[in-house]
Design an enzyme around this catalytic site. Structure first.
Site, PDB file in Angstrom:
ATOM      1  N   SER A 143       0.851  -1.195   0.000  1.00 55.53           N
ATOM      2  CA  SER A 143       0.000   0.000   0.000  1.00 55.53           C
ATOM      3  C   SER A 143       0.879   1.236   0.000  1.00 55.53           C
ATOM      4  O   SER A 143       2.003   1.212   0.509  1.00 55.53           O
ATOM      5  CB  SER A 143      -0.893   0.028   1.235  1.00 55.53           C
ATOM      6  OG  SER A 143      -1.554   1.275   1.372  1.00 55.53           O
ATOM      7  N   TYR A 156      -2.594   0.396  10.105  1.00 58.47           N
ATOM      8  CA  TYR A 156      -2.798  -0.240   8.800  1.00 58.47           C
ATOM      9  C   TYR A 156      -1.539  -0.105   7.951  1.00 58.47           C
ATOM     10  O   TYR A 156      -1.055  -1.088   7.366  1.00 58.47           O
ATOM     11  CB  TYR A 156      -3.998   0.393   8.082  1.00 58.47           C
ATOM     12  CG  TYR A 156      -4.165  -0.091   6.659  1.00 58.47           C
ATOM     13  CD1 TYR A 156      -4.745  -1.316   6.392  1.00 58.47           C
ATOM     14  CD2 TYR A 156      -3.722   0.682   5.585  1.00 58.47           C
ATOM     15  CE1 TYR A 156      -4.887  -1.778   5.078  1.00 58.47           C
ATOM     16  CE2 TYR A 156      -3.859   0.233   4.279  1.00 58.47           C
ATOM     17  CZ  TYR A 156      -4.443  -0.994   4.025  1.00 58.47           C
ATOM     18  OH  TYR A 156      -4.566  -1.446   2.732  1.00 58.47           O
TER      19      TYR A 156
END
Length: 295
Positions: A143, A156
């Site tokens: 990500s 996250y």
């Protein structure tokens, strides 16, 4: 044109929704037999039916692949059904909460460790003996948050940084066996996770997330799947240990420069795939997992 994954067998975890649906359908369209993997409530069966109806080969596997036994059973099913394994896509993941760290739910953090990290570890470990036989490859979901860090989703981003570093180490370790290992790092993609109505972002965070993209829009699941396809194919035979960001320029310029993009350039491309589940996905903790992550 020759289909780029003709004759190959792939496992796509988290393959029933969002980016995973697009990867599953793209791989099948390009000739791969695909084991579509998800949790029991995920629409993996529907995705398999749609692939088969379009003339592709696919089967479904449901279960909690964050555990060793289930991950091994998943890999074994792919090999038993299709005869071998060429590609593992570690796409499974969750995005259950946003908040500053001192208020961030501990249970949400544990849920991400379970579903973002354990899944990649156990599936990669189980798949490697078969990938070494075929000189196959692993592609995992990183990500832009794992590269840069992002406020209010700090845990996250940490789980994605783990996946990206894990992949680099594994690439070097497995090169002597002919196994390639890479990552794809999506930015804001048009899935359930980036809409305030279906994910944990509030209105302000959604606005800043999209306007912070230099290209001025979300990416589509298919645009991400296109990069997975390249990395899975023999065209990427000299690519290993890499992370390909599919982020509209976010990791190059974290700003609100997207506001300057004219409206006609903010339109998402139509693509080729029919995606029914791009707005599905795990954006909250499953009720059955509540209170059980630490046990």
């Amino acid at each position: 044109m020759t289909r780029r994954l003709e004759g190959k067998v792939a496992i796509v975890t988290g393959g029933g929704a969002g980016i995973g649906e697009a990867i599953s359908k793209k791989f099948a369209r390009e000739g791969a037999a695909v084991l579509v993997v998800g949790l029991a409530e995920d629409p993996v069966g529907e995705v398999v039916e749609e692939i088969v109806a379009a003339g592709g080969r696919a089967a479904a596997f449901t279960g909690d692949i964050s555990t060793q036994a289930t991950a091994e059973a998943c890999v074994q099913q792919a090999v038993e059904l299709f005869g071998k394994l060429d590609v593992l896509v570690n796409n499974a993941g969750v995005f259950p909460a946003t908040d500053e760290l001192d208020k961030y739910p501990v249970e949400a953090f544990e849920y991400m460790i379970k579903n973002n990290i354990y899944t990649a570890f156990h599936m990669s470990r189980a798949a490697l003996p078969y990938l070494q036989k075929t000189r196959g490859n692993i592609i995992s979901a990183g990500s832009e948050a794992g590269q840069m860090g992002s406020p209010n989703i700090t845990p996250y981003g940490g789980t994605k940084a783990w996946v990206m570093t894990f992949s680099k180490g594994l690439a070097v370790e497995q090169a002597k066996y002919g196994v390639r290992v890479n990552c794809v790092g999506p930015g804001p993609i048009d899935t359930a996770w980036t809409h305030k109505e279906t994910g944990p972002m509030d209105k302000k965070m959604e606005k800043n997330t999209v306007e912070g993209v230099p290209m001025g829009r979300r990416g589509t699941p298919e645009e991400v799947a296109n990069v997975y396809l390249f990395l899975a194919s023999d065209e990427a035979s000299y690519v290993t240990g890499a992370t390909y960001f599919v982020d509209g320029g976010v990791t190059s310029s974290k700003s609100l420069s997207g506001e300057e993009v004219p409206s006609e350039l903010k339109k998402e491309p139509a693509g080729e795939l029919v995606l029914s589940h791009s707005q599905d996905g795990h954006a909250e903790i499953r009720p059955q997992d509540t209170g059980h992550m630490s046990s």
